[in-house]
Design an enzyme around this catalytic site. Structure first.
Site, PDB file in Angstrom:
ATOM      1  NE  ARG A 172      22.950 -30.149  12.759  1.00  0.00           N
ATOM      2  CZ  ARG A 172      21.829 -30.137  12.002  1.00  0.00           C
ATOM      3  NH1 ARG A 172      21.869 -29.699  10.737  1.00  0.00           N
ATOM      4  NH2 ARG A 172      20.685 -30.500  12.515  1.00  0.00           N
ATOM      5  CB  SER A 220      22.329 -33.158  18.862  1.00  0.00           C
ATOM      6  OG  SER A 220      20.928 -33.253  18.949  1.00  0.00           O
ATOM      7  CD  GLU A 291      25.145 -31.194  15.759  1.00  0.00           C
ATOM      8  OE1 GLU A 291      24.529 -32.256  15.554  1.00  0.00           O
ATOM      9  OE2 GLU A 291      24.573 -30.114  16.010  1.00  0.00           O
TER      10      GLU A 291
HETATM   11  C1  LIG Z   1      19.494 -26.201  23.841  1.00  0.00           C
HETATM   12  C2  LIG Z   1      20.192 -26.310  22.515  1.00  0.00           C
HETATM   13  C3  LIG Z   1      19.475 -26.702  21.405  1.00  0.00           C
HETATM   14  C4  LIG Z   1      20.098 -26.811  20.149  1.00  0.00           C
HETATM   15  N1  LIG Z   1      19.368 -27.188  19.077  1.00  0.00           N
HETATM   16  C5  LIG Z   1      19.959 -27.262  17.857  1.00  0.00           C
HETATM   17  C6  LIG Z   1      19.202 -27.610  16.698  1.00  0.00           C
HETATM   18  O1  LIG Z   1      17.994 -27.833  16.751  1.00  0.00           O
HETATM   19  N2  LIG Z   1      19.859 -27.686  15.511  1.00  0.00           N
HETATM   20  C7  LIG Z   1      21.195 -27.441  15.402  1.00  0.00           C
HETATM   21  O2  LIG Z   1      21.735 -27.519  14.290  1.00  0.00           O
HETATM   22  N3  LIG Z   1      21.918 -27.085  16.478  1.00  0.00           N
HETATM   23  C8  LIG Z   1      21.340 -26.993  17.698  1.00  0.00           C
HETATM   24  N4  LIG Z   1      22.091 -26.647  18.791  1.00  0.00           N
HETATM   25  C9  LIG Z   1      23.518 -26.356  18.637  1.00  0.00           C
HETATM   26  C10 LIG Z   1      23.801 -24.868  18.317  1.00  0.00           C
HETATM   27  O3  LIG Z   1      22.661 -24.111  18.598  1.00  0.00           O
HETATM   28  C11 LIG Z   1      24.181 -24.689  16.846  1.00  0.00           C
HETATM   29  O4  LIG Z   1      25.288 -25.489  16.496  1.00  0.00           O
HETATM   30  C12 LIG Z   1      24.517 -23.235  16.510  1.00  0.00           C
HETATM   31  O5  LIG Z   1      24.730 -23.146  15.124  1.00  0.00           O
HETATM   32  C13 LIG Z   1      25.729 -22.717  17.264  1.00  0.00           C
HETATM   33  O6  LIG Z   1      25.817 -21.319  17.020  1.00  0.00           O
HETATM   34  P1  LIG Z   1      26.721 -20.387  17.947  1.00  0.00           P
HETATM   35  O7  LIG Z   1      26.549 -18.990  17.510  1.00  0.00           O
HETATM   36  O8  LIG Z   1      26.441 -20.682  19.370  1.00  0.00           O
HETATM   37  O9  LIG Z   1      28.163 -20.879  17.557  1.00  0.00           O
HETATM   38  P2  LIG Z   1      29.317 -21.355  18.553  1.00  0.00           P
HETATM   39  O10 LIG Z   1      28.822 -22.580  19.267  1.00  0.00           O
HETATM   40  O11 LIG Z   1      29.786 -20.231  19.371  1.00  0.00           O
HETATM   41  O12 LIG Z   1      30.444 -21.761  17.528  1.00  0.00           O
HETATM   42  C14 LIG Z   1      30.284 -22.888  16.691  1.00  0.00           C
HETATM   43  C15 LIG Z   1      31.382 -22.853  15.629  1.00  0.00           C
HETATM   44  O13 LIG Z   1      31.125 -21.741  14.765  1.00  0.00           O
HETATM   45  C16 LIG Z   1      32.298 -20.949  14.669  1.00  0.00           C
HETATM   46  N5  LIG Z   1      31.900 -19.563  14.476  1.00  0.00           N
HETATM   47  C17 LIG Z   1      30.995 -18.845  15.179  1.00  0.00           C
HETATM   48  N6  LIG Z   1      30.888 -17.597  14.679  1.00  0.00           N
HETATM   49  C18 LIG Z   1      31.752 -17.534  13.643  1.00  0.00           C
HETATM   50  C19 LIG Z   1      32.120 -16.507  12.730  1.00  0.00           C
HETATM   51  N7  LIG Z   1      31.584 -15.290  12.775  1.00  0.00           N
HETATM   52  N8  LIG Z   1      33.062 -16.789  11.800  1.00  0.00           N
HETATM   53  C20 LIG Z   1      33.645 -18.028  11.731  1.00  0.00           C
HETATM   54  N9  LIG Z   1      33.329 -19.023  12.568  1.00  0.00           N
HETATM   55  C21 LIG Z   1      32.400 -18.786  13.508  1.00  0.00           C
HETATM   56  C22 LIG Z   1      33.015 -21.149  15.987  1.00  0.00           C
HETATM   57  O14 LIG Z   1      34.397 -20.827  15.877  1.00  0.00           O
HETATM   58  C23 LIG Z   1      32.777 -22.629  16.215  1.00  0.00           C
HETATM   59  O15 LIG Z   1      33.711 -23.383  15.495  1.00  0.00           O
HETATM   60  C24 LIG Z   1      21.474 -26.520  20.037  1.00  0.00           C
HETATM   61  C25 LIG Z   1      22.191 -26.102  21.162  1.00  0.00           C
HETATM   62  C26 LIG Z   1      21.563 -25.995  22.388  1.00  0.00           C
HETATM   63  C27 LIG Z   1      22.338 -25.524  23.575  1.00  0.00           C
END
Ligand SMILES: Cc1cc2nc3c(=O)[nH]c(=O)nc-3n(C[C@H](O)[C@H](O)[C@H](O)COP(=O)(O)OP(=O)(O)OC[C@H]3O[C@@H](n4cnc5c(N)ncnc54)[C@H](O)[C@@H]3O)c2cc1C
Length: 300
Positions: A172, A220, A291
């Site tokens: 992560r 998580s 996380e």
């Molecule tokens: C139901 C559910 C299940 C999940 N299961 C998992 C799993 O199995 N494994 C796991 O690892 N995670 C899981 N997650 C968490 C989440 O899906 C991940 O962390 C995912 O990578 C977040 O992506 P996002 O596009 O939503 O980023 P965001 O949550 O919108 O942003 C996360 C971070 O990334 C940064 N960011 C986003 N885009 C950019 C960009 N273009 N440039 C620079 N920085 C950027 C943001 O500023 C922020 O700091 C889960 C979440 C939910 C709700």
């Protein structure tokens, strides 16, 4: 009239500039007060111009993906939240390029449709490519860093391509957590596979994920502090399944998830986080690290 507002409208179009936009609408927790501005940006050229401009005037900004790992403050965010919606996906042999705004699920499906293997495990993770790379999201002993071999990024106004070790992928973790940068797009190196087998593996992953809670959450909440330490299991053993503050509750289905049972606030969620951290530390001596990413001013 506000100069910043004029600038955003000039660059992105009035229909793409939202004022005092509730972040609860843009995060999977369904929590968060108003962002001063939230702008939708569809193309990379505009994204680059916008970020350069905001950096020049020293205006705070935050890049939001799907908001699936973000806990936004009840007080909102006094800056510009940028949502890049560019979603181009292209193939060149076993390499797949995707814009940072593309959904990870769309990339997974694209890989399957082109008989490319290596991303099946990512089925069902709510993420954009940018958010997935930033977090180095993962599941079932795999993570995006295994296949994300090159990333185009805007760093201090300059477009660069980072490769291999420069990306500093870890559990992560990516370089983007240590050094500011806007991810523009990523290249995934996959392998040749069989479409039917890929589809079967994706279905198997989907079945496993069906057991996860369905209420709004950010997945998580805590990182695994060490191998073999499963936070959800420890929290359950401490009898904290269902522990609740307001509408924020430890999901009995998966005790490393905090779910929003209706009208949870950031404050409620934080109280649950602190309680779990205290209880787990007292019992195991391990301080859990979150996380999830915090957005805006977080008050205890
Ligand atoms: C139901 C559910 C299940 C999940 N299961 C998992 C799993 O199995 N494994 C796991 O690892 N995670 C899981 N997650 C968490 C989440 O899906 C991940 O962390 C995912 O990578 C977040 O992506 P996002 O596009 O939503 O980023 P965001 O949550 O919108 O942003 C996360 C971070 O990334 C940064 N960011 C986003 N885009 C950019 C960009 N273009 N440039 C620079 N920085 C950027 C943001 O500023 C922020 O700091 C889960 C979440 C939910 C709700």
């Amino acid at each position: 009239m506000d100069i910043l507002k004029n600038y955003l409208i000039h660059l992105c179009g009035a229909e793409n500039v939202k004022i005092d936009e509730p972040l609860a609408k843009w995060t999977t927790f369904r929590v968060g007060g108003p962002a001063r501005y939230l702008v939708l940006v569809a193309d990379k050229t505009t994204l680059v111009r916008l970020v350069r401009g905001l950096e020049y005037i020293e205006c705070p900004y935050f890049i939001l993906g799907l908001g699936a790992n973000v806990l936004a403050s009840d007080l909102g965010y006094d800056g510009v939240v940028i949502k890049f919606t560019g979603h181009k996906i292209e193939q060149n042999d076993v390499f797949v390029y995707a814009d940072a705004g593309a959904k990870l699920g769309a990339v997974v499906n694209y890989a399957r449709d082109h008989a490319l293997t290596g991303l099946e495990w990512a089925t069902g993770i709510p993420a954009t490519v940018g958010g997935g790379v930033y977090m180095n999201c993962g599941a079932f002993d795999h993570c995006l860093g295994e296949v994300a071999v090159m990333v185009d990024v805007l760093v201090h106004g300059e477009i660069k391509t980072l490769t291999g070790k420069q990306l500093a992928f870890g559990y992560r973790h990516s370089i983007f957590m240590d050094e500011a940068g806007v991810i523009l797009g990523a290249y995934f190196r996959l392998g040749r596979g069989d479409k039917t087998e890929i589809q079967q593996q994706m279905q198997a992953v989907m079945q496993k994920r069906a057991r996860h809670p369905h209420e709004p959450s950010a997945g998580s909440v805590f990182k695994r502090p060490k191998d073999g330490f499963y936070v959800g299991k420890v929290v359950e053993e401490l009898g904290l399944a269902g522990y609740r503050v307001g509408d924020a509750m430890v999901s009995p289905q998966h005790c490393n998830f905090i779910v929003n049972m209706g009208h949870a606030t950031c404050h409620d969620i934080l109280q649950v986080i602190y309680h779990l951290q205290d209880a787990v530390e007292k019992h195991t001596g391990v301080l859990l690290e979150t996380e999830i990413i915090f957005l805006g001013r977080i008050e205890n």
